[in-house]
Design an enzyme around this catalytic site. Structure first.
Site, PDB file in Angstrom:
ATOM      1  N   HIS A  97       0.801  -4.834   7.351  1.00  0.00           N
ATOM      2  CA  HIS A  97      -0.151  -4.331   8.344  1.00  0.00           C
ATOM      3  C   HIS A  97       0.447  -4.408   9.744  1.00  0.00           C
ATOM      4  O   HIS A  97       1.239  -5.300  10.037  1.00  0.00           O
ATOM      5  CB  HIS A  97      -1.441  -5.152   8.313  1.00  0.00           C
ATOM      6  N   GLU A 115      -4.537 -11.379   8.479  1.00  0.00           N
ATOM      7  CA  GLU A 115      -5.421 -11.779   7.390  1.00  0.00           C
ATOM      8  C   GLU A 115      -4.977 -13.115   6.833  1.00  0.00           C
ATOM      9  O   GLU A 115      -3.863 -13.574   7.104  1.00  0.00           O
ATOM     10  CB  GLU A 115      -5.408 -10.727   6.272  1.00  0.00           C
ATOM     11  N   HIS A 172       3.427  -8.268   1.936  1.00  0.00           N
ATOM     12  CA  HIS A 172       2.643  -9.114   1.035  1.00  0.00           C
ATOM     13  C   HIS A 172       1.968  -8.318  -0.065  1.00  0.00           C
ATOM     14  O   HIS A 172       1.791  -7.107   0.045  1.00  0.00           O
ATOM     15  CB  HIS A 172       1.573  -9.880   1.817  1.00  0.00           C
ATOM     16  N   ARG A 192       1.711   1.045   2.842  1.00  0.00           N
ATOM     17  CA  ARG A 192       2.120   0.727   1.484  1.00  0.00           C
ATOM     18  C   ARG A 192       3.633   0.901   1.356  1.00  0.00           C
ATOM     19  O   ARG A 192       4.163   1.962   1.675  1.00  0.00           O
ATOM     20  CB  ARG A 192       1.383   1.657   0.526  1.00  0.00           C
TER      21      ARG A 192
HETATM   22 ZN    ZN Z   1      -3.140  -6.989   3.277  1.00  0.00          ZN
END
Ligand code: ZN
Length: 316
Positions: A97, A115, A172, A192
């Site tokens: 991200h 996150e 991740h 992605r």
């Molecule tokens: Zn994520």
């Protein structure tokens, strides 16, 4: 005194999802594989409704916009956090991200995404991808090109109760057999990197975003070796992380050890992730079955928890 705000989760079907949000949490799910429970969210892709109390029927985003005083009048055009439960029956795609600056510039003013994961359950011998091993952009591009995923990706063994902080720029993936409580910035921007060459039901591959991923990967960060929590538990409370965007604690309530938490924050998110009990605040008592989520607004008073349960709480 402001009353606690109980929210109803929004569910998202995902190819990699399962049915554990129903079997383990008792939620009523739509059909098919369900990967994500957006438990406390005001994001346009899943805006939770308030259930009961003075704000019954409002959405969380509506409350944020029209009654900012409930959230201590903190600034910002959107409720800044998003709490999810993820049921990964299969592997999620390898992803990364952006931070706020990159997302703002390239994703229509969106927030970036920091996150963190509290592992609710993991399969025997299970692991997770956190971090990558390329030294720079060129090496990263070469390893992706050559499909050297085992060399590139840092896999870490996981167990129930582990915790991982995933900063923007960290490659991740949550892998199959894992249940996770995720606390994150309210953002849905994902780049992605690799999707295991899986095909969707219509035969197509999901889109990859290699270029953006290369832009945002932080090559200076060292990948972690473990997610085990080392901070001590004090009076039932374990501090898991503090970042510029959120702080997250675990709270363990036992029948012989009730826990009272002060609420000095603009707001506090609370999720019951194991067991059940009650909370008393402002002279009212509420039942807390497993899978309950609420926001304690500003000036809701101390939260007195009783029962036999585990909570994950977060605040700015
Ligand atoms: Zn994520």
């Amino acid at each position: 005194m402001n009353e606690l705000i109980f929210v109803q989760p929004v569910f998202h079907g995902k190819l990699w999802g399962g049915r554990r949000l129903e079997t383990d949490f008792g939620y009523e799910l739509p059909e098919g594989p369900v990967g994500e429970c957006w438990a406390i969210s005001a994001h346009p892709n899943g805006d939770c409704h308030i259930a009961g109390g003075p704000w019954d029927g409002y959405t969380l985003s509506q409350l944020w916009t029209e009654h900012r005083e409930l959230f201590g009048n903190v600034e910002g055009d959107q409720f800044p956090l998003l709490i999810k439960i993820l049921d990964a029956q299969d592997d999620l795609s390898i992803q990364v991200h952006p931070d706020d600056a990159y997302a703002y510039e390239h994703e229509n003013g969106s927030l970036g995404k920091r996150e963190c994961w509290y592992i609710l359950d993991a399969r025997e011998g299970g692991d997770i991808v956190v971090g990558q091993r390329a030294a720079n952009r060129e090496e990263f591009a070469r390893m992706v090109d050559e499909g050297r995923w085992d060399d590139l990706l840092n896999r870490v063994p996981i167990a129930k109760g582990d915790f991982f902080q995933i900063d923007p720029g960290t490659v991740h993936a949550i892998l199959g057999g894992t249940l996770v409580l995720e606390t994150q910035q309210s953002s849905d921007v994902t780049y992605r990197v690799y999707d295991f060459d899986r095909r969707q039901p219509d035969g197509t591959l999901r889109e990859l975003h290699i270029q953006q991923a290369q832009d945002v990967v932080d090559f200076d960060v060292k990948a972690p070796e473990s997610g085990s929590v080392t901070t001590p538990e004090v009076d039932g409370v374990t501090h898991l992380v503090e970042t510029p965007n959120y702080a997250v604690d675990r709270v363990v309530v036992r029948t012989d050890a009730p826990v009272t938490i002060a609420q000095p924050w603009p707001f506090l998110n609370v999720s019951v992730v194991e067991g059940s009990g009650t909370v008393e605040a402002g002279g009212k008592t509420f039942d807390l079955p497993k899978g309950t989520h609420f926001v304690a607004p500003v000036e809701s008073g101390d939260l007195a928890f009783a029962g036999d349960m585990e909570l994950v709480i977060s605040h700015l």
